[in-house]
Design an enzyme around this catalytic site. Structure first.
Site, PDB file in Angstrom:
ATOM      1  N   HIS A  25      -1.150 107.896  60.452  1.00 54.59           N
ATOM      2  CA  HIS A  25      -1.166 106.963  61.591  1.00 54.59           C
ATOM      3  C   HIS A  25      -1.325 105.529  61.082  1.00 54.59           C
ATOM      4  O   HIS A  25      -0.569 104.630  61.467  1.00 54.59           O
ATOM      5  CB  HIS A  25      -2.304 107.315  62.556  1.00 54.59           C
ATOM      6  CG  HIS A  25      -2.658 106.219  63.526  1.00 54.59           C
ATOM      7  ND1 HIS A  25      -1.872 105.912  64.612  1.00 54.59           N
ATOM      8  CD2 HIS A  25      -3.704 105.354  63.568  1.00 54.59           C
ATOM      9  CE1 HIS A  25      -2.434 104.902  65.281  1.00 54.59           C
ATOM     10  NE2 HIS A  25      -3.536 104.544  64.668  1.00 54.59           N
ATOM     11  N   ASP A  36      23.430  82.528  59.628  1.00 58.55           N
ATOM     12  CA  ASP A  36      22.938  83.875  59.306  1.00 58.55           C
ATOM     13  C   ASP A  36      21.773  83.706  58.335  1.00 58.55           C
ATOM     14  O   ASP A  36      21.387  82.597  58.015  1.00 58.55           O
ATOM     15  CB  ASP A  36      24.053  84.730  58.657  1.00 58.55           C
ATOM     16  CG  ASP A  36      23.789  86.217  58.851  1.00 58.55           C
ATOM     17  OD1 ASP A  36      22.663  86.658  58.562  1.00 58.55           O
ATOM     18  OD2 ASP A  36      24.702  86.942  59.293  1.00 58.55           O
ATOM     19  N   TRP A  74      -5.564 105.477  54.926  1.00 58.38           N
ATOM     20  CA  TRP A  74      -4.444 104.594  54.550  1.00 58.38           C
ATOM     21  C   TRP A  74      -4.828 103.697  53.384  1.00 58.38           C
ATOM     22  O   TRP A  74      -3.978 103.181  52.685  1.00 58.38           O
ATOM     23  CB  TRP A  74      -3.963 103.784  55.749  1.00 58.38           C
ATOM     24  CG  TRP A  74      -4.691 102.494  55.984  1.00 58.38           C
ATOM     25  CD1 TRP A  74      -5.849 102.340  56.677  1.00 58.38           C
ATOM     26  CD2 TRP A  74      -4.318 101.182  55.528  1.00 58.38           C
ATOM     27  NE1 TRP A  74      -6.225 101.012  56.675  1.00 58.38           N
ATOM     28  CE2 TRP A  74      -5.303 100.283  55.985  1.00 58.38           C
ATOM     29  CE3 TRP A  74      -3.253 100.674  54.785  1.00 58.38           C
ATOM     30  CZ2 TRP A  74      -5.261  98.920  55.711  1.00 58.38           C
ATOM     31  CZ3 TRP A  74      -3.222  99.305  54.513  1.00 58.38           C
ATOM     32  CH2 TRP A  74      -4.222  98.450  54.981  1.00 58.38           C
ATOM     33  N   SER A 125      11.164  96.808  50.146  1.00 57.48           N
ATOM     34  CA  SER A 125      11.808  96.345  51.371  1.00 57.48           C
ATOM     35  C   SER A 125      11.150  95.059  51.868  1.00 57.48           C
ATOM     36  O   SER A 125      11.836  94.083  52.198  1.00 57.48           O
ATOM     37  CB  SER A 125      11.721  97.439  52.428  1.00 57.48           C
ATOM     38  OG  SER A 125      12.001  96.917  53.695  1.00 57.48           O
ATOM     39  N   SER A 126       9.815  95.041  51.916  1.00 57.82           N
ATOM     40  CA  SER A 126       9.126  93.837  52.421  1.00 57.82           C
ATOM     41  C   SER A 126       9.376  92.646  51.522  1.00 57.82           C
ATOM     42  O   SER A 126       9.542  91.527  52.003  1.00 57.82           O
ATOM     43  CB  SER A 126       7.617  94.031  52.476  1.00 57.82           C
ATOM     44  OG  SER A 126       7.294  95.202  53.089  1.00 57.82           O
ATOM     45  N   HIS A 171      -6.515  92.255  51.990  1.00 52.77           N
ATOM     46  CA  HIS A 171      -6.905  91.217  52.922  1.00 52.77           C
ATOM     47  C   HIS A 171      -5.784  90.263  53.268  1.00 52.77           C
ATOM     48  O   HIS A 171      -5.543  90.029  54.442  1.00 52.77           O
ATOM     49  CB  HIS A 171      -8.204  90.505  52.572  1.00 52.77           C
ATOM     50  CG  HIS A 171      -8.769  89.954  53.843  1.00 52.77           C
ATOM     51  ND1 HIS A 171      -9.459  90.722  54.738  1.00 52.77           N
ATOM     52  CD2 HIS A 171      -8.581  88.761  54.451  1.00 52.77           C
ATOM     53  CE1 HIS A 171      -9.710  90.013  55.823  1.00 52.77           C
ATOM     54  NE2 HIS A 171      -9.193  88.815  55.679  1.00 52.77           N
ATOM     55  N   GLU A 217      -2.831  91.074  53.383  1.00 48.41           N
ATOM     56  CA  GLU A 217      -2.003  91.929  54.239  1.00 48.41           C
ATOM     57  C   GLU A 217      -2.411  91.801  55.710  1.00 48.41           C
ATOM     58  O   GLU A 217      -1.579  91.790  56.608  1.00 48.41           O
ATOM     59  CB  GLU A 217      -2.130  93.393  53.780  1.00 48.41           C
ATOM     60  CG  GLU A 217      -1.572  94.435  54.737  1.00 48.41           C
ATOM     61  CD  GLU A 217      -0.059  94.420  54.847  1.00 48.41           C
ATOM     62  OE1 GLU A 217       0.582  93.790  53.983  1.00 48.41           O
ATOM     63  OE2 GLU A 217       0.467  95.028  55.789  1.00 48.41           O
ATOM     64  N   TYR A 219      -3.491  89.202  57.150  1.00 44.52           N
ATOM     65  CA  TYR A 219      -2.914  87.964  57.684  1.00 44.52           C
ATOM     66  C   TYR A 219      -1.403  88.047  57.764  1.00 44.52           C
ATOM     67  O   TYR A 219      -0.793  87.385  58.605  1.00 44.52           O
ATOM     68  CB  TYR A 219      -3.412  86.762  56.872  1.00 44.52           C
ATOM     69  CG  TYR A 219      -4.888  86.600  57.093  1.00 44.52           C
ATOM     70  CD1 TYR A 219      -5.353  86.154  58.324  1.00 44.52           C
ATOM     71  CD2 TYR A 219      -5.815  86.995  56.149  1.00 44.52           C
ATOM     72  CE1 TYR A 219      -6.702  86.083  58.587  1.00 44.52           C
ATOM     73  CE2 TYR A 219      -7.170  86.921  56.404  1.00 44.52           C
ATOM     74  CZ  TYR A 219      -7.610  86.464  57.625  1.00 44.52           C
ATOM     75  OH  TYR A 219      -8.944  86.410  57.892  1.00 44.52           O
ATOM     76  N   SER A 252       2.391  80.462  69.773  1.00 45.11           N
ATOM     77  CA  SER A 252       2.589  79.010  69.816  1.00 45.11           C
ATOM     78  C   SER A 252       3.928  78.631  70.431  1.00 45.11           C
ATOM     79  O   SER A 252       4.156  77.457  70.744  1.00 45.11           O
ATOM     80  CB  SER A 252       2.499  78.421  68.407  1.00 45.11           C
ATOM     81  OG  SER A 252       1.264  78.743  67.827  1.00 45.11           O
ATOM     82  N   HIS A 277     -15.265  91.389  51.137  1.00 39.85           N
ATOM     83  CA  HIS A 277     -16.079  91.660  52.322  1.00 39.85           C
ATOM     84  C   HIS A 277     -15.804  93.067  52.861  1.00 39.85           C
ATOM     85  O   HIS A 277     -16.490  93.522  53.756  1.00 39.85           O
ATOM     86  CB  HIS A 277     -15.910  90.591  53.409  1.00 39.85           C
ATOM     87  CG  HIS A 277     -14.561  90.522  54.036  1.00 39.85           C
ATOM     88  ND1 HIS A 277     -14.018  89.352  54.508  1.00 39.85           N
ATOM     89  CD2 HIS A 277     -13.637  91.468  54.296  1.00 39.85           C
ATOM     90  CE1 HIS A 277     -12.830  89.592  55.011  1.00 39.85           C
ATOM     91  NE2 HIS A 277     -12.571  90.865  54.900  1.00 39.85           N
ATOM     92  N   HIS A 278     -14.782  93.728  52.326  1.00 40.53           N
ATOM     93  CA  HIS A 278     -14.548  95.129  52.682  1.00 40.53           C
ATOM     94  C   HIS A 278     -15.439  96.057  51.863  1.00 40.53           C
ATOM     95  O   HIS A 278     -15.407  97.261  52.067  1.00 40.53           O
ATOM     96  CB  HIS A 278     -13.081  95.508  52.443  1.00 40.53           C
ATOM     97  CG  HIS A 278     -12.122  94.723  53.269  1.00 40.53           C
ATOM     98  ND1 HIS A 278     -11.658  95.165  54.481  1.00 40.53           N
ATOM     99  CD2 HIS A 278     -11.544  93.518  53.075  1.00 40.53           C
ATOM    100  CE1 HIS A 278     -10.830  94.265  54.993  1.00 40.53           C
ATOM    101  NE2 HIS A 278     -10.740  93.258  54.162  1.00 40.53           N
ATOM    102  N   THR A 327      -8.941  79.409  62.302  1.00 40.93           N
ATOM    103  CA  THR A 327      -8.553  80.285  63.405  1.00 40.93           C
ATOM    104  C   THR A 327      -9.026  79.681  64.722  1.00 40.93           C
ATOM    105  O   THR A 327      -8.292  79.695  65.725  1.00 40.93           O
ATOM    106  CB  THR A 327      -9.150  81.691  63.215  1.00 40.93           C
ATOM    107  OG1 THR A 327      -8.940  82.089  61.868  1.00 40.93           O
ATOM    108  CG2 THR A 327      -8.487  82.686  64.135  1.00 40.93           C
ATOM    109  N   LYS A 366      -6.749  77.046  65.959  1.00 43.16           N
ATOM    110  CA  LYS A 366      -5.583  77.579  66.655  1.00 43.16           C
ATOM    111  C   LYS A 366      -5.926  77.935  68.095  1.00 43.16           C
ATOM    112  O   LYS A 366      -5.215  77.561  69.034  1.00 43.16           O
ATOM    113  CB  LYS A 366      -5.054  78.806  65.930  1.00 43.16           C
ATOM    114  CG  LYS A 366      -4.384  78.445  64.641  1.00 43.16           C
ATOM    115  CD  LYS A 366      -3.787  79.663  63.990  1.00 43.16           C
ATOM    116  CE  LYS A 366      -2.767  79.229  62.974  1.00 43.16           C
ATOM    117  NZ  LYS A 366      -1.618  78.553  63.570  1.00 43.16           N
ATOM    118  N   ARG A 421     -16.400 106.706  61.123  1.00 45.66           N
ATOM    119  CA  ARG A 421     -14.956 106.814  61.341  1.00 45.66           C
ATOM    120  C   ARG A 421     -14.385 107.951  60.503  1.00 45.66           C
ATOM    121  O   ARG A 421     -15.041 108.436  59.573  1.00 45.66           O
ATOM    122  CB  ARG A 421     -14.263 105.487  61.034  1.00 45.66           C
ATOM    123  CG  ARG A 421     -14.423 105.044  59.608  1.00 45.66           C
ATOM    124  CD  ARG A 421     -13.922 103.632  59.384  1.00 45.66           C
ATOM    125  NE  ARG A 421     -12.468 103.560  59.301  1.00 45.66           N
ATOM    126  CZ  ARG A 421     -11.795 102.680  58.550  1.00 45.66           C
ATOM    127  NH1 ARG A 421     -12.447 101.797  57.827  1.00 45.66           N
ATOM    128  NH2 ARG A 421     -10.485 102.667  58.527  1.00 45.66           N
TER     129      ARG A 421
END
Lengths: 530, 187
Positions: free
Chosen positions: A81, A110, A146, A174-175, A258, A260, A262, A273, A307-308, A333, A336, A455
């Site tokens: 998931h 293009d 994951w 791909s990315s 991390h 990732e 963002y 925006s 921080h993880h 943040t 924004k 979890r």
């Protein structure tokens, strides 16, 4: 450039006037609009697939005890998931939006590298076929979360781990190709007069996202490669017995992980925006500060990974460093969020579906941001770590954040893509069903987490039963609500009220100067931007 | 790609090089991690080689408790315990300790003990002049052995640390040794 190149390009264009028919059109297409559509459909199919797995998780957690699935299968569901939603749903959706919108927003005909664009899409279905296929093999699919922490993914992982590794490699390639394409397009193909500080914010945020992708996706590829060699070829990157260190896995993973986070939210900021000013009928407040805030968030994202990992036994100094850096991110943040609110201030606002999703984004994403600040407080994190509080936090930023912004974008640009207006009634039904059910789904998870429910566990203590039941009901309702979205999109493609070139009164940008639906080839002569 | 304008190709090359470079950086993090942990004395990783005891002045005024813990990797049928669970030592005092290991399986097995010191900041002050963890420990089926450890605590140990816990985890490396011990890039 030689004249022959010009000629071949012209002949090429003549040859493809209008789209070729049949399956080959989609297999061979190098058109940014076709590829964008394929990305978006692929992402939606993955969203429903990953969503179905979430339904299995919520069905199992509907009652305490084990009723529906084996714990090992439950673990595979949480793992796949997560992988599908991150790499299959959110990221391809943003790439699809980038393909559709960036050339139209900067006045380019293009993407800069159309053949690479075709490749970067078409390798994705193979990656996910491998990943999902591994679920049906002996020993089962990936079951280590994951985040695939070693040694769960090395010593204790199923035999199919190699397939997981290769599918992540393909997703990464791909990315990276998609990101390279975005950067080259934005740097080299802007219409005359489209200076850097005139770029729409969606283009700016995607440019910065693309740099993040190029910086961290290769690190993820390195991490999975180390898992592969540790598991199959006897190396000891993460194996203490051979001189390695399992904690190092977490450092390498979150160095990718991390930024990732963002990668999955910066393009959302660009979308919001665009939408908030359009429906407030005012110019965006603080454009330049938005650009700088995005860049600061991107830079800071490289300084907060640990921080993880507060509970791994880091020295106090490191914990404080990562705590303060994390809290620092709240500043750009906040800039924004306040800019969006200031944009709406005294605007003549209307509340069409894209605006509803955008408003929900601002409020709910901010809730997710605040729970993130709570998690950033090192001593508090020791209690929240690996509980449902974390699950609530990242689903607020990813579902009501990233996914809601993608929905908002779909409603906002559907008239341009299809040439028809979507059904506003159905759109509102979709919005209200989603926004209510998503809060029933995720808000009570905060309480579960604070009360100590861990979890990724298929069973729980009896005192969590009532709240889990509410959460599951919210989950089923949210899942079903997304079928309304499918209906809206199909209905909108098949017909509906003819959309004007600029269907939204307050919308700004080059994409609204071309016809609706956007012609197969747009901006073959670049527009002049004043 | 030959039809790409020059500027595209230049940028493309730079971006691809960037991506390849970051792939390399991912692997460079491995030695970097060890170097940083060593230099900053974090991670509770004690030194992997013997240190020499050079008549350090023993600080009689201070007592530090040293605790021993032993774990065996799950699935490995060895018994592995410290003979003494805790000792009080003065910083600078050379101390002997013993661990006991017995191979409970019917197969010859090679073990490797990996030490870790808690609190992590104390690791740099825990010096071993002799340790079974510097070598592999082969034990024939049902054989047992006493494993020696000689250590001293550096008198510079910060005042805030009164207890050092030395934890060993024993891993079964028979398969790796059998196939020629691969150290991996991590060492």
């Amino acid at each position: 450039m030689s004249t022959t190149t010009h000629d071949t390009v012209a002949a090429h264009d003549d040859h493809h006037h209008g789209a070729p028919k049949g399956i080959m059109r989609w297999l061979l297409t190098t058109n940014h609009k076709d590829i964008g559509s394929m990305y978006l459909w692929f992402s939606f199919i993955m969203f429903l697939t990953g969503g179905a797995m979430a339904m299995v998780i919520r069905a199992e957690l509907f009652q305490p005890g084990l009723q529906l699935v084996e714990p090992n299968f439950f673990n595979q569901m949480t793992t796949v998931h997560g992988l599908i939603m991150v790499f299959g749903a959110v990221m391809p959706a943003f790439t699809g939006l980038a393909n559709w919108l960036i050339p139209m927003m900067i006045g380019a005909p293009d993407m800069a590298l159309p053949r690479m664009n075709n490749w970067s899409f078409w390798i994705l279905p193979f990656a996910f076929a491998m990943l999902i296929g591994s679920l049906f093999m002996e020993g089962g699919g990936p079951n280590f979360g994951w985040t695939f922490y070693a040694p769960l993914s090395t010593t204790y992982s199923p035999d199919t781990t190699g397939l997981f590794v290769f599918s992540v490699h393909i997703m990464g390639i791909s990315s990276i190709m998609g990101a390279i394409n975005v950067i080259v397009t934005i740097v080299n193909m802007r219409a005359p007069g489209m200076t850097w500080m005139k770029l729409p914010l969606f283009v700016w945020t995607w440019l910065i996202t693309a740099f993040l992708l190029i910086a961290v996706m290769p690190v993820l590829a390195g991490a999975v490669t180390m898992v592969l060699t540790d598991k199959y070829f006897g190396t000891s990157f993460f194996d203490a017995a051979g001189g390695g260190d399992p904690v190092m896995f977490q450092h390498i993973f979150w160095f990718f992980g991390h930024p990732e986070v963002y990668i999955m939210i910066l393009p959302s900021f660009g979308i919001i925006s665009a939408i908030i000013p359009a429906f407030s009928r005012k110019r965006l407040f603080g454009y330049a500060s938005m650009v700088y805030a995005t860049a600061s968030i991107a830079i800071l994202s490289f300084l907060v990974w640990a921080h993880h990992m507060f509970t791994t036994g880091m020295p106090v100094f490191a914990e404080l460093f990562f705590m303060y850096c994390t809290m620092l991110i709240a500043v750009p943040t906040g800039v924004k969020v306040f800019n969006w609110v200031a944009t709406m201030w005294r605007g003549s606002m209307t509340f069409e579906t894209p605006m509803l999703f955008a408003l929900a984004f601002i409020i709910l994403f901010t809730i997710g941001g605040f729970s993130g600040l709570m998690l950033a407080i090192t001593p508090a994190d020791f209690q929240y770590h690996d509980t449902y509080f974390v699950v609530a936090h990242f689903h607020y930023v990813l579902v009501t954040g990233a996914v809601f912004s993608i929905m908002a974008a779909a409603y906002y640009w559907l008239p341009k893509w299809t040439g028809h207006m979507y059904s506003e009634t159905l759109g509102r039904w979709h919005f209200w069903c989603s926004v209510i059910s998503v809060n029933v789904l995720f808000f009570p998870m905060h309480f579960l987490g604070l009360a100590g429910m861990p979890r990724r566990i298929p069973d729980y203590a009896i005192q969590f039963a009532d709240i889990n039941q509410i959460v599951s009901i919210g989950g089923f309702a949210f899942g079903l609500s997304q079928l309304i979205f499918l209906a809206v999109v199909i209905k909108c493609i098949r017909g509906g009220e003819k959309a004007a070139d600029k269907p939204w009164e307050g919308a700004e940008g080059l994409e609204w100067t071309i016809a609706s639906p956007a012609p197969y080839h747009s901006f073959t002569t670049p527009p002049e931007v004043k | 790609m030959t039809t790409q304008p020059k500027s595209n190709r230049k940028l493309l090359t730079m971006l691809i090089l960037g991506a390849v470079g970051m792939f390399g950086f991912g692997f460079a993090l491995v030695p970097l991690y060890d170097v940083l942990c060593d230099a900053l004395g974090i991670n509770g990783k004690p030194q992997g080689t013997a240190s020499t005891y050079e008549a350090v002045i023993v600080d009689e005024s201070r007592t530090v408790t040293v605790e021993f813990i032993a774990h065996v990797q799950s699935g490995m049928s060895w018994e592995f315990i410290p003979t003494v669970n805790r000792i009080e030592v003065h910083p600078g005092q050379l101390t002997h300790a013993k661990f006991y290991a017995k191979n409970l399986s019917s197969k010859d097995t090679v073990g490797q003990a990996i030490p870790s010191v808690s609190p992590g900041q104390g690791a740099a002050y825990f010096n071993k002049t002799e340790c079974f963890c510097f070598n592999q420990q082969p034990l024939a089926a049902s054989a047992s052995a006493e494993l020696p450890l000689i250590f001293y605590v550096d008198p510079d140990l910060p005042e805030s640390i009164n207890t050092l816990t030395l934890s060993y985890t024993l891993y079964d490396i028979t398969a790796k040794v059998g196939g020629g011990l691969k150290q991996g890039a991590a060492k």
